[in-house]
Design a protein around this motif. Sequence first.
Motif, PDB file in Angstrom:
ATOM      1  N   ARG A  54       0.833  -1.208   0.000  1.00  0.00           N
ATOM      2  CA  ARG A  54       0.000   0.000   0.000  1.00  0.00           C
ATOM      3  C   ARG A  54       0.867   1.258   0.000  1.00  0.00           C
ATOM      4  NH1 ARG A  54      -3.393   0.554   5.194  1.00  0.00           N
ATOM      5  NH2 ARG A  54      -4.356  -1.349   4.379  1.00  0.00           N
ATOM      6  N   ASN A  55       1.959   1.245   0.743  1.00  0.00           N
ATOM      7  CA  ASN A  55       2.814   2.422   0.872  1.00  0.00           C
ATOM      8  C   ASN A  55       3.995   2.429  -0.099  1.00  0.00           C
ATOM      9  OD1 ASN A  55       1.628   3.945   3.241  1.00  0.00           O
ATOM     10  ND2 ASN A  55       1.919   1.935   4.189  1.00  0.00           N
ATOM     11  N   GLN A  56       4.038   1.419  -0.977  1.00  0.00           N
ATOM     12  CA  GLN A  56       5.062   1.338  -2.033  1.00  0.00           C
ATOM     13  C   GLN A  56       6.487   1.369  -1.464  1.00  0.00           C
ATOM     14  OE1 GLN A  56       3.777   4.501  -4.759  1.00  0.00           O
ATOM     15  NE2 GLN A  56       2.684   2.972  -5.960  1.00  0.00           N
ATOM     16  N   LEU A  57       6.690   0.554  -0.423  1.00  0.00           N
ATOM     17  CA  LEU A  57       8.046   0.376   0.105  1.00  0.00           C
ATOM     18  C   LEU A  57       8.778  -0.658  -0.739  1.00  0.00           C
ATOM     19  CD1 LEU A  57       6.598   1.645   2.638  1.00  0.00           C
ATOM     20  CD2 LEU A  57       8.072   0.179   4.028  1.00  0.00           C
ATOM     21  N   HIS A  58      10.050  -0.433  -0.941  1.00  0.00           N
ATOM     22  CA  HIS A  58      10.863  -1.470  -1.569  1.00  0.00           C
ATOM     23  C   HIS A  58      12.235  -1.513  -0.916  1.00  0.00           C
ATOM     24  CE1 HIS A  58      11.791   2.175  -4.013  1.00  0.00           C
ATOM     25  NE2 HIS A  58      13.009   1.669  -4.029  1.00  0.00           N
TER      26      HIS A  58
END
Length: 269
Positions: A54-58
Amino acid sequence: MDINKVLYISQEITPYLPSTPMSEISQKLPQGIQERGSEVRTFMPKYGCIKERRNQLHEVIRLSGMNIIIDDSDHPLIIKVATLQPARMQVYFIDNEDYFLRGQSSKDLEIRLTPEDNDERIMFYVRGVVETVKKLRWDPTLVHASGWVSALAPIYLKRVYSDDPSFRNSKVVYSVFDDKFDGTLDPRMVEKLKMEGFTDEDLKSISSAPVDYVALNKLAIDYSDGVIQASPEIDSEILSYIKESGKPFLPYPGETEYIDKYAEFYNSL
């Protein structure tokens, strides 16, 4: 402003965690300082409740993979990153499955479910931030730590990392919020910190009793170059301690137009 590189070591940031006065200021302040021309790096823990998709962490592979030894145990350091829009400000997350549990419903639940780990959790978090900044080869002019989860940053930077080229000339600011925790941290905390390279003299203020919220904040104040009251009301004993310390102090600057006041305080140091 003259402060050209500012490192934020934050306890919580919105929108990755629910909106609170702390999480709001930890988002808006770095953005505001960045908009005023400073280069900014912002860190927070990767609590188990933060949804990565959802928060587009990578994961940042080139920064991950280091092991941090705490109390003679190895703990892998995982670095993740997301970009806050519309400011396009990167937020780095310090992750580790031993300390930041999976599937928790809130940051507070995670910290209260395993309070016995909180001393090591905050040691790992601060060291993770510092080691990551070193890998980035980025030398902050000023380091701003916010909230008790970041409270060990000043002593680490002024003692363990004082001769490191990345931090040798950094000023350290600590923000005190009204975010108390109950009880005390692990009675072995001082022993564990000595294994990190701290001396009896470094830790004398917390050596006589288990570390509670007030003692932890006093330790942060002792090793900071400046202190900010970030909530309208904070613990009266801590407030008195700040004033008696003689350290540069910014009283609560209000809920609006505070970014300029913070910037002026940074420059005054």
